[in-house]
Design a protein around this motif. Structure first.
Motif, PDB file in Angstrom:
ATOM      1  N   ASP A   1      -7.542  -4.375  -5.203  1.00 45.37           N
ATOM      2  CA  ASP A   1      -8.419  -3.534  -4.388  1.00 45.37           C
ATOM      3  C   ASP A   1      -7.952  -3.335  -2.954  1.00 45.37           C
ATOM      4  N   THR A   2      -7.008  -4.128  -2.509  1.00 52.40           N
ATOM      5  CA  THR A   2      -6.530  -4.006  -1.133  1.00 52.40           C
ATOM      6  C   THR A   2      -5.148  -4.641  -1.043  1.00 52.40           C
ATOM      7  N   PHE A   3      -4.545  -4.592   0.136  1.00 54.97           N
ATOM      8  CA  PHE A   3      -3.261  -5.246   0.345  1.00 54.97           C
ATOM      9  C   PHE A   3      -3.136  -5.615   1.817  1.00 54.97           C
ATOM     10  N   PRO A   4      -2.415  -6.673   2.149  1.00 53.77           N
ATOM     11  CA  PRO A   4      -2.206  -7.021   3.545  1.00 53.77           C
ATOM     12  C   PRO A   4      -1.536  -5.862   4.285  1.00 53.77           C
ATOM     13  N   GLY A   5      -2.120  -5.466   5.416  1.00 53.00           N
ATOM     14  CA  GLY A   5      -1.570  -4.356   6.179  1.00 53.00           C
ATOM     15  C   GLY A   5      -2.279  -3.040   5.937  1.00 53.00           C
ATOM     16  N   ILE A   6      -3.352  -3.046   5.129  1.00 51.59           N
ATOM     17  CA  ILE A   6      -4.019  -1.790   4.803  1.00 51.59           C
ATOM     18  C   ILE A   6      -4.623  -1.127   6.040  1.00 51.59           C
TER      19      ILE A   6
END
Length: 334
Positions: free
Chosen positions: A295-300
């Motif tokens: 659902d997300t990622f580091p740096g979004i």
């Protein structure tokens, strides 16, 4: 830097729609003769969902392209291009491509499992109905298999595949096409953009037998296969020369510092070698997000354009899906 390059399908589609596709080389490749099937396939288990209705499948294809999403069962249909004499593929070269494909698919499944996902990619291992051989009248080279005329030709080949029969047999209308070329070249993928709608829906990977960057006769490796197959489901190239609008030099630097083993950044081993029995790379969180695995990622927050469109979608401009996608998918059930 040695990289598999994905060509921009949207630009090609615009030229073809205008009826004036510019061909740098006039290449005439014969239409296929009778199919020459070979193969046994990895078949889905009985727990797979039934294929969607024809209308729903078409709507999904118009948005996502023929391969749709990695989270759905997908058939990988192999088309081996052969020369006029029909002797380009011997037992060794065929075995190499099939080993590469097996390693690539197994690796994708193992990487997806890290994100609690279990993709089902159905493909031939050499004895089934998901492979055909097609004889061509022209010599197959990297030049003439990277031309607009070649894309048209492959579009004709893929359109002739009995997708309805595949959907009925395997329980999915999602199909990605693998075009095997018995030459040295830089493997690439041609993908469907949301703006294309019903045009050019069939997505394919062009997989060369030999690695053009290595000494003659060096086989392409399974990491390249995995890289290209992931393109079918929405993964972008993460190197600086990427044609994806949201992949900037800043984003590439972030990928290199955060996930240096990202397969969408670089397919060779750290020492620039090729492994044929394994893949020493990873599906990084950004790629997993674009594939719909998380659902997300580091740096979004730092790179919002990478999250501006739904997973699995290619668009000409970040955030341009909006109303177009809502209209296409209105009333469509996953």
């Amino acid at each position: 830097m040695k990289q598999p390059v994905r060509l921009l399908c949207a630009l090609l589609a615009a030229c073809l729609l205008a009826g004036c596709a510019p061909y740098a080389r006039q290449v005439r490749i014969a239409m296929p003769g009778p199919d020459m099937p070979r193969g046994g396939q990895h078949t889905p288990d009985s727990g797979l969902p039934a294929a969607p209705s024809k209308e729903t499948a078409q709507t999904l294809t118009n948005a996502y392209g023929s391969a749709v999403l990695l989270g759905w069962p997908c058939v990988l249909y192999s088309i081996y291009l052969d020369n006029a004499d029909g002797d380009a593929w011997d037992e060794e070269s065929l075995a190499q491509t099939r080993r590469n494909l097996e390693v690539a698919v197994d690796w994708i499944a193992a990487e997806a499992e890290k994100y609690n996902a279990a993709p089902r990619l159905i493909y031939d291992d050499g004895d089934g109905d998901l492979t055909q051989f097609v004889r061509c009248s022209a010599e197959l080279t990297e030049d003439n298999t990277g031309s607009a005329e070649f894309y048209d030709y492959v579009d004709t080949l893929t359109a002739a595949v009995d997708a309805a029969a595949i959907a009925q047999k395997y329980g999915t209308s999602s199909i990605g096409f693998l075009i095997f070329v018995p030459a040295a070249g830089c493997s690439y993928s041609i993908l469907h953009y949301l703006e294309d709608g019903a045009y050019y829906p069939n997505e394919f990977c062009c997989l060369y037998l030999y690695d053009v960057y290595e000494k003659p006769g060096t086989y392409e490796g399974p990491a390249v296969y995995a890289h290209e197959i992931l393109h079918l489901f929405g993964a972008a190239d993460l190197y600086e020369e990427s044609s994806d609008a949201y992949v900037t030099a800043e984003l590439t630097d972030y990928v290199v510092s955060s996930w240096p083993d990202a397969i969408m950044y670089y397919t060779y081993n750290d020492d620039n070698s090729i492994s044929y029995d394994r893949i020493e790379k990873s599906i990084c969180p950004l790629t997993a997000y674009r594939l719909g695995l998380c659902d997300t990622f580091p740096g979004i927050e730092r790179f919002p354009d990478a999250a501006a469109d739904p997973p699995g979608i290619y668009t000409e401009e970040p955030g341009s899906s909006g109303q177009v996608l809502r209209e296409l998918l209105r009333g469509t059930a996953a």
